[in-house]
Design a protein around this motif. Structure first.
Motif, PDB file in Angstrom:
ATOM      1  N   GLY A 193       4.884  22.404  68.520  1.00 39.45           N
ATOM      2  CA  GLY A 193       4.458  21.917  69.819  1.00 39.45           C
ATOM      3  C   GLY A 193       4.875  20.512  70.186  1.00 39.45           C
ATOM      4  O   GLY A 193       4.855  20.148  71.364  1.00 39.45           O
ATOM      5  N   VAL A 194       5.278  19.699  69.189  1.00 36.80           N
ATOM      6  CA  VAL A 194       5.450  18.274  69.458  1.00 36.80           C
ATOM      7  C   VAL A 194       6.581  17.987  70.445  1.00 36.80           C
ATOM      8  O   VAL A 194       6.445  17.113  71.315  1.00 36.80           O
ATOM      9  N   LEU A 195       7.696  18.691  70.335  1.00 42.84           N
ATOM     10  CA  LEU A 195       8.829  18.367  71.208  1.00 42.84           C
ATOM     11  C   LEU A 195       8.613  18.858  72.627  1.00 42.84           C
ATOM     12  O   LEU A 195       9.156  18.282  73.585  1.00 42.84           O
ATOM     13  N   GLY A 196       7.803  19.911  72.782  1.00 40.06           N
ATOM     14  CA  GLY A 196       7.585  20.474  74.110  1.00 40.06           C
ATOM     15  C   GLY A 196       6.975  19.492  75.089  1.00 40.06           C
ATOM     16  O   GLY A 196       7.252  19.545  76.291  1.00 40.06           O
ATOM     17  N   GLY A 197       6.131  18.568  74.590  1.00 40.90           N
ATOM     18  CA  GLY A 197       5.510  17.585  75.471  1.00 40.90           C
ATOM     19  C   GLY A 197       6.354  16.362  75.732  1.00 40.90           C
ATOM     20  O   GLY A 197       5.959  15.477  76.500  1.00 40.90           O
ATOM     21  N   ALA A 239      -0.590  17.979  68.554  1.00 43.38           N
ATOM     22  CA  ALA A 239       0.736  17.584  69.052  1.00 43.38           C
ATOM     23  C   ALA A 239       0.718  17.397  70.563  1.00 43.38           C
ATOM     24  O   ALA A 239       1.255  16.402  71.084  1.00 43.38           O
ATOM     25  N   TYR A 240       0.099  18.336  71.271  1.00 39.41           N
ATOM     26  CA  TYR A 240       0.100  18.258  72.737  1.00 39.41           C
ATOM     27  C   TYR A 240      -0.638  17.010  73.215  1.00 39.41           C
ATOM     28  O   TYR A 240      -0.118  16.253  74.056  1.00 39.41           O
ATOM     29  N   TRP A 241      -1.839  16.769  72.704  1.00 42.18           N
ATOM     30  CA  TRP A 241      -2.633  15.652  73.193  1.00 42.18           C
ATOM     31  C   TRP A 241      -2.111  14.306  72.708  1.00 42.18           C
ATOM     32  O   TRP A 241      -2.264  13.291  73.402  1.00 42.18           O
ATOM     33  N   LEU A 242      -1.450  14.284  71.533  1.00 41.53           N
ATOM     34  CA  LEU A 242      -0.805  13.043  71.106  1.00 41.53           C
ATOM     35  C   LEU A 242       0.353  12.708  72.035  1.00 41.53           C
ATOM     36  O   LEU A 242       0.508  11.548  72.459  1.00 41.53           O
ATOM     37  N   ASP A 243       1.163  13.714  72.373  1.00 41.65           N
ATOM     38  CA  ASP A 243       2.238  13.505  73.353  1.00 41.65           C
ATOM     39  C   ASP A 243       1.663  13.030  74.681  1.00 41.65           C
ATOM     40  O   ASP A 243       2.167  12.074  75.298  1.00 41.65           O
ATOM     41  N   GLU A 267      10.815   3.744  73.571  1.00 45.01           N
ATOM     42  CA  GLU A 267      11.136   4.842  72.670  1.00 45.01           C
ATOM     43  C   GLU A 267      10.023   5.204  71.710  1.00 45.01           C
ATOM     44  O   GLU A 267      10.027   6.302  71.126  1.00 45.01           O
ATOM     45  N   VAL A 268       9.046   4.304  71.522  1.00 43.89           N
ATOM     46  CA  VAL A 268       7.912   4.625  70.650  1.00 43.89           C
ATOM     47  C   VAL A 268       7.150   5.849  71.170  1.00 43.89           C
ATOM     48  O   VAL A 268       6.501   6.557  70.402  1.00 43.89           O
ATOM     49  N   VAL A 269       7.251   6.095  72.474  1.00 45.80           N
ATOM     50  CA  VAL A 269       6.548   7.232  73.079  1.00 45.80           C
ATOM     51  C   VAL A 269       6.932   8.534  72.392  1.00 45.80           C
ATOM     52  O   VAL A 269       6.070   9.403  72.166  1.00 45.80           O
ATOM     53  N   TRP A 270       8.208   8.699  72.030  1.00 37.23           N
ATOM     54  CA  TRP A 270       8.627   9.945  71.392  1.00 37.23           C
ATOM     55  C   TRP A 270       8.957   9.795  69.910  1.00 37.23           C
ATOM     56  O   TRP A 270       8.841  10.757  69.157  1.00 37.23           O
ATOM     57  N   ARG A 271       9.315   8.604  69.462  1.00 36.93           N
ATOM     58  CA  ARG A 271       9.631   8.438  68.048  1.00 36.93           C
ATOM     59  C   ARG A 271       8.374   8.550  67.167  1.00 36.93           C
ATOM     60  O   ARG A 271       8.416   9.136  66.084  1.00 36.93           O
ATOM     61  N   PHE A 272       7.267   7.982  67.621  1.00 34.61           N
ATOM     62  CA  PHE A 272       6.050   8.044  66.807  1.00 34.61           C
ATOM     63  C   PHE A 272       5.547   9.473  66.617  1.00 34.61           C
ATOM     64  O   PHE A 272       5.246   9.877  65.480  1.00 34.61           O
ATOM     65  N   PRO A 273       5.436  10.287  67.676  1.00 37.37           N
ATOM     66  CA  PRO A 273       4.992  11.672  67.449  1.00 37.37           C
ATOM     67  C   PRO A 273       5.916  12.457  66.524  1.00 37.37           C
ATOM     68  O   PRO A 273       5.440  13.269  65.717  1.00 37.37           O
ATOM     69  N   LEU A 274       7.236  12.228  66.623  1.00 38.53           N
ATOM     70  CA  LEU A 274       8.165  12.942  65.753  1.00 38.53           C
ATOM     71  C   LEU A 274       8.033  12.484  64.295  1.00 38.53           C
ATOM     72  O   LEU A 274       8.186  13.289  63.362  1.00 38.53           O
ATOM     73  N   ALA A 275       7.730  11.207  64.095  1.00 36.25           N
ATOM     74  CA  ALA A 275       7.562  10.700  62.728  1.00 36.25           C
ATOM     75  C   ALA A 275       6.204  11.082  62.145  1.00 36.25           C
ATOM     76  O   ALA A 275       6.076  11.271  60.928  1.00 36.25           O
ATOM     77  N   PHE A 276       5.198  11.229  62.988  1.00 37.08           N
ATOM     78  CA  PHE A 276       3.828  11.464  62.522  1.00 37.08           C
ATOM     79  C   PHE A 276       3.689  12.798  61.779  1.00 37.08           C
ATOM     80  O   PHE A 276       2.794  12.967  60.945  1.00 37.08           O
ATOM     81  N   GLN A 277       4.583  13.738  62.043  1.00 41.26           N
ATOM     82  CA  GLN A 277       4.494  15.043  61.382  1.00 41.26           C
ATOM     83  C   GLN A 277       4.627  14.922  59.871  1.00 41.26           C
ATOM     84  O   GLN A 277       4.086  15.747  59.113  1.00 41.26           O
ATOM     85  N   ASP A 278       5.315  13.876  59.386  1.00 41.28           N
ATOM     86  CA  ASP A 278       5.519  13.729  57.948  1.00 41.28           C
ATOM     87  C   ASP A 278       4.220  13.449  57.200  1.00 41.28           C
ATOM     88  O   ASP A 278       4.139  13.684  55.987  1.00 41.28           O
TER      89      ASP A 278
END
Length: 497
Positions: free
Chosen positions: A29-33, A155-159, A169-180
């Motif tokens: 779900g993370v990339l969809g938002g 994922a949706y609400w974090l986005d 760029e932190v808007v999208w880099r942080f959610p993508l990194a948070f999955q780890d």
């Protein structure tokens, strides 16, 4: 954690494997938002909508690759090591995605993450099934699937929060990194847990299998329940080794006693029907559906989509209590009935295009999400490892996941064009497939709830019965099992349709 037993150990298994499954939902779900975020689009070279759809969908191709790897080498690696390797792969994929400075790098990261996710989704259900008691096996997997949907909600609400409170760029880099973070939890905790006793036994490591079983059940190794399960595993291994032939021809003309080909076909078909309920049309493109078909504004669609995800998650709680009580078949058929009614009324609502019909469509969309969460969300993931024999259980789970990701990819690609060109008519396909799923479940799927994984073999192998003297160490348990087996003749007839 290495000294845990019984319920505390089951809780630890739930947390460790659940974190891997939360990652499954989150990464879906993370990339969809984020795909409409200007800084993200700029970093990716402002791709066209078609190319952006390819970027999103290629995650599923990676998942297909992970399923193939699990099917080929999962039984060699074991359940735990496969899950750990899956999470390590997803950590690498998350790092590649979060540091992306171009679409090529993001695609590479998506595919790498998909491979790890394919390994996890092929193996976690098997591990949970093989380490759970028969009476609560459905509940254990239902909890895992609830965690998956919770990951999608996170994922949706974090986005949503990052887009509205942050810039750059932190808007999208942080959610993508948070999955780890979720992958690291599993990598750290999984090695401290016991390996599946069924897998250990199939590899000839019988002492380790008994030790694992005593920890999971918190019973001494000479207890009657332990002795019965060990005898069941011994007989299951002998049965499978005597009839383990599997060829491409047997998938369609299965004449073996074990009916391995038929079981794998059921694994594939069950996930096909799951995807053709239309769930991923809603999951991936809910905002487009709300804008195009329901008529909401973009801002309102985004907000309503978030609450629909919460409704989806709420629907995953009833199976935790009901799946083992009602059985797999009843849960699926009840879910299909509710889904069919909701989808038909939703289709009528979007076809009429009036304000009252739009409200009807929105209401049916929420009921649809809850109904799916209560039924088809959980059962297919549990059913595949249940009906496949021990020596092919990793393959059965991989085949089910392969089907899941194959049809997810196809539906993800076709949906935008289908909604644009056919409007409400695309939903007629899902109405038909949901209705067709009821006779499919009724005629082809035997009931598996309340049975040990070894007992389920005898639903398919109707001409063989367990040898009574193998269970002489626990006569009462043997009698109970024999009565179960004798009462399964009706379900065997359904399998042979």
């Amino acid at each position: 954690m290495s000294n845990m037993k019984g319920r505390s150990l089951q809780l630890a298994i739930t947390i460790s494997s659940g974190s891997a499954y939360l990652l499954f939902g989150y990464d879906q779900g993370v990339l969809g938002g984020l795909v409409s975020e200007p800084s993200f689009l700029s970093a990716m070279g402002n791709p066209s909508s078609f190319y952006l759809g390819i970027i999103v969908a290629l995650f599923n191709i990676g998942c297909l690759g992970g399923c193939l790897i699990a099917g080929l080498w999962g039984n060699y690696l074991g359940r735990k090591r496969t899950i750990v390797w899956g999470c390590l792969t997803m950590i690498v994929g998350g790092i590649i995605q979060a540091s992306s400075y171009g679409s090529g790098q993001l695609i590479a990261g998506r595919i790498v993450s998909g491979i790890g996710n394919g390994l996890n989704t092929s193996t976690v259900p098997v591990y949970v099934s093989e380490t759970s008691r028969s009476a609560v096996r459905g509940r254990s997997l239902a909890i895992q699937m609830s965690i998956v949907i919770f990951g999608t909600v996170v994922a949706y609400w974090l986005d949503f929060g990052m887009i509205r409170t942050q810039t750059g760029e932190v808007v999208w880099r942080f959610p993508l990194a948070f999955q780890d973070v979720f992958a690291l939890i599993t990598v750290v905790t999984m090695p401290l847990l016991p390996e599946s006793p069924r897998w250990l036994y199939s590899k000839g490591r019988k002492d380790e299998a008994v030790d694992s079983l005593t920890r999971l059940m918190d019973l001494p190794d000479d207890h009657g329940d332990i002795t019965v399960i060990v005898a069941e595993m011994e007989q299951a291994v002998a049965l499978e080794q005597s009839d383990s032939r599997l060829t491409v021809k047997s998938l369609f003309f299965d004449k073996t006693d074990m009916k391995n080909g038929r079981r794998l076909v059921l694994c594939f078909m069950l996930q096909l029907f799951q995807q053709f309920t239309g769930i991923n049309v809603i999951a991936f493109y809910v905002t487009i559906v709300l804008e195009t078909n329901v008529g909401l504004s973009r801002e309102m669609s985004s907000l309503v989509a978030g609450f629909i995800q919460i409704a989806f998650w709420a629907g995953t709680f009833p199976p935790i209590a009901l799946m083992d009580r009602l059985g797999r078949r009843k849960v699926l058929m009840l879910g299909s009935t509710m889904l069919c009614i909701a989808m038909v009324l939703f289709t009528v609502g979007v076809a009429l295009e009036t304000p009252p019909s739009s409200r009807l469509a929105l209401g049916m969309l929420i009921i649809y999400e809850i109904s799916f969460g209560m039924s088809w969300n959980s059962v297919p993931w549990l059913y595949a490892p249940e009906i496949t024999p021990l020596n092919l259980r990793h393959l059965g789970a991989a085949v089910g996941c392969f089907s899941e990701w194959l049809w997810t990819f196809i539906i993800a690609l076709m949906t935008p064009a289908a909604i644009e060109n056919t409007g409400w008519r695309i939903y007629l396909l899902f109405c038909f497939m949901i209705a067709l799923s009821v006779p499919f479940v009724y005629f082809f799927l035997p009931e598996t709830s309340g049975k040990s994984l070894e007992e389920i073999d005898y639903i398919f192998v109707k001409d063989r019965a367990p040898v009574p003297n193998m269970f002489s160490t626990a006569n009462s348990s043997c009698v109970d099992m024999q009565l179960k087996l004798e009462g399964e003749s009706n379900m065997v007839e359904n399998v042979d349709v």
